[in-house]
Scaffold this motif. Sequence first.
Motif, PDB file in Angstrom:
ATOM      1  N   GLY A 251      -0.777  -2.809  -1.966  1.00  0.00           N
ATOM      2  CA  GLY A 251      -1.137  -4.079  -1.431  1.00  0.00           C
ATOM      3  C   GLY A 251      -1.021  -3.972   0.340  1.00  0.00           C
ATOM      4  O   GLY A 251      -1.499  -5.363   0.788  1.00  0.00           O
ATOM      5  N   LYS A 252      -0.715  -2.911   0.686  1.00  0.00           N
ATOM      6  CA  LYS A 252      -0.511  -2.964   2.238  1.00  0.00           C
ATOM      7  C   LYS A 252      -1.961  -3.071   3.012  1.00  0.00           C
ATOM      8  O   LYS A 252      -2.990  -2.537   2.510  1.00  0.00           O
ATOM      9  CB  LYS A 252       0.226  -1.672   2.450  1.00  0.00           C
ATOM     10  N   LYS A 253      -2.202  -3.479   3.981  1.00  0.00           N
ATOM     11  CA  LYS A 253      -2.961  -3.620   4.848  1.00  0.00           C
ATOM     12  C   LYS A 253      -3.362  -2.142   5.551  1.00  0.00           C
ATOM     13  O   LYS A 253      -2.378  -1.318   5.662  1.00  0.00           O
ATOM     14  CB  LYS A 253      -3.301  -4.660   5.970  1.00  0.00           C
ATOM     15  N   PRO A 254      -4.508  -1.841   5.860  1.00  0.00           N
ATOM     16  CA  PRO A 254      -5.006  -0.696   6.722  1.00  0.00           C
ATOM     17  C   PRO A 254      -3.836  -0.585   7.674  1.00  0.00           C
ATOM     18  O   PRO A 254      -3.568  -1.593   8.367  1.00  0.00           O
ATOM     19  CB  PRO A 254      -6.416  -0.704   6.944  1.00  0.00           C
ATOM     20  N   GLY A 255      -3.593   0.864   8.256  1.00  0.00           N
ATOM     21  CA  GLY A 255      -2.456   1.094   9.386  1.00  0.00           C
ATOM     22  C   GLY A 255      -1.746   2.397   8.873  1.00  0.00           C
ATOM     23  O   GLY A 255      -1.980   2.937   7.847  1.00  0.00           O
TER      24      GLY A 255
END
Length: 265
Positions: A251-255
């Motif tokens: 569920g983490k955002k791109p980065g």
Amino acid sequence: MKVAIVGAAGRMGQMLIREIARTEGCSLAGASEAAGSKAIGRDAGELAGVAATGVKITADSAAAIGAAEVVIDFTVPAAAVAHAGIAADKGVSMVIGTTGLDARQTAAVHDCARRIPILWAANMSMGINILMALVEKTASLLDPGYDIEVLEMHHRHKIDAPSGTALALGRAAAAGRKVRLEDVWRKSRDGHTGARPAGEIGFATLRGGEEVGVHTVMFAAAGERLELSHRAFSRETYASGAVRSALWLTGKKPGLYGMKDVLGL
């Protein structure tokens, strides 16, 4: 979580497959190796010494990565960059434990992290990452009169030196002193080097046998020396941290993330 392992027949690859097998919430979805490997076509679980998984090791890393939600890479720099590009194209999250990337390869990974979440760490061990936090804090507390030396030893097969973990520890010390590591490091010494410059962060590298990993950061001054050390006795600690990180990426955002994020340090 469906996980792919690239470099599945290597020592770390097999360790990761065993870790996935015993981790609730994880399943092996893909496994790849370099073309020509004798492991091609074998069941990844059986090769790793666990129950058959039904996942055959393939030379097609794109197919292995595409079958998963996250791919874990402990390979070599050129392969890691290629795998990051594939993962970014397919929207698959990535955990990278590969070290020794040059500036161009590092930039390529950063570019991929604009499209997918990537967790990249020189060392996935919980203990090492706590050590890094302690080194940074210690460097911030001690005055510059304390000389900093980073000593590391690994098995005879390791291909990069100083180790990525040693460099990460050096960066932690430099961060504590609010300087750039590249401005103060000394990676090797030979011959008549003269006196040690003030503020230098030195590295000493040892290689031999089957040593999994030893890292010591020394803070030396007149009359005393403080040492902070960590020794790994099994690659299981790296595999455990990598799989934990893969689950954390859900569920983490791109980065671009690191173990500090996983551990909340």
